[in-house]
Design an enzyme around this catalytic site. Sequence first.
Site, short mmCIF file in Angstrom:
data_model
loop_
_atom_site.label_atom_id
_atom_site.label_comp_id
_atom_site.label_asym_id
_atom_site.label_seq_id
_atom_site.Cartn_x
_atom_site.Cartn_y
_atom_site.Cartn_z
N CYS A 272 3.99 6.62 -7.11
CA CYS A 272 2.55 6.36 -7.10
C CYS A 272 1.40 7.13 -6.56
O CYS A 272 0.22 6.86 -6.81
CB CYS A 272 2.56 4.98 -6.14
N HIS B 282 -4.92 3.61 -4.21
CA HIS B 282 -3.72 3.28 -4.95
C HIS B 282 -3.62 1.81 -5.06
O HIS B 282 -3.81 1.25 -3.92
CB HIS B 282 -2.59 3.85 -4.83
N ASN C 115 0.36 -3.23 -9.70
CA ASN C 115 0.51 -1.92 -9.32
C ASN C 115 1.11 -1.10 -10.66
O ASN C 115 2.40 -1.11 -10.73
CB ASN C 115 1.63 -1.99 -8.13
#
Length: 335
Positions: free
Chosen positions: A114, A253, A283
């Site tokens: 990520c 993020h 996500n």
Amino acid sequence: MATRSTAVLAGLGGWLPPRVVDNAELTARLDTSDEWIRTRTGIRERRVVDAGMSTVDMSVEAGGRALRSAGLERVDAVVLATATPDQPCPASAPQVASRLGQRDAAAFDVNAVCSGFVYALATAAGLIAAGVARDVLVVGADAFTTLLDPGDRGTVPIFGDGAGAAVLREGRDGEAGAIGPFDLHSDGEHAELLVVPAGGSRQKEPEQPSDRYLRMEGQAVFRHATTRMAESSRAVLDGLGWTVGEVDRFVGHQANIRILNTVAKQLGLPADSLVVNIERTGNTSAASIPLALVDGVRDGSLRPGDRVLLAAFGAGFTWGATGLRWPDVPVEAVR
Ligand code: UT7
């Protein structure tokens, strides 16, 4: 670790697969509720790749948009941030480069999960600073839903698929879009907290069926993510000489709206400085920051001249941050 660079953001693009999976669809097959997902994560829906659609396919869509945004036909390098390449070997970036007509370009993958997009931006800025490349296409793309156990309510509501991309070009320090410094870190002691145990060189075949799926210790990851994103953001603010009060937008993020709110609180940033699109994407791992940037430009929350801070945290663990003054980049709609 911090570097100065004269890489300048020159283009931006994003793409999401067409299939929308909303919370209602998940509650029909998992022991969960729309209310739990919305209040615990901020997510209402996510996009999911159909069978046959891959990370490379999404990257080509996002990358093409970023090249058009930059007004460029050729780049010297393609850096793809992904933890879900089309195959374990070779890297996927050369296929993305070829399909975008960049057959001779240097092309390689960066896997920082990520945090991948921030790592890939730093890599591209380094190529430019070293004189290896003048223009670099940076793509963040993941098909994370392909790693999920369809029966796991701890991960299925959280993750979605997508791709985002940016073009960095050689430029001058101090001009709008000049990106950096970068602050990058890792701590491999926590690898087991967010892991797909099988499919790599350590465990080729799953010892138990669940080993081929993503396993996440959500609460522990949450705690580390908030602390590390705030720390890294402070390091970049120091490097830039900006005070917290001078930050116009924070693009973190998009893992969980509560993580973003906690980081903002720890830094002393007002909640309305957050650029948030997790509600519609979930996500998307390496794609999440560039997709949020595209949405921020489209909805007017990112404006030329804004002081923008980017921060990410991911499996590994990896984390990092950077900053820039927002340039005037034209951006097409995500789909
Ligand atoms: O991309 C970077 C890596 N990923 C992240 O940054 C994710 C970080 N972690 C998180 O975002 C959060 O930890 C989650 C969203 C994954 C979970 O939220 P949480 O507030 O940490 O929930 P929890 O795991 O502490 O669980 C709270 C309760 C538990 O029930 P009890 O024990 O209190 O009765 C869980 O069993 O919620 C339950 N629960 C659920 N209930 C309904 C867990 N998942 C679900 C679900 N639906 N999907």
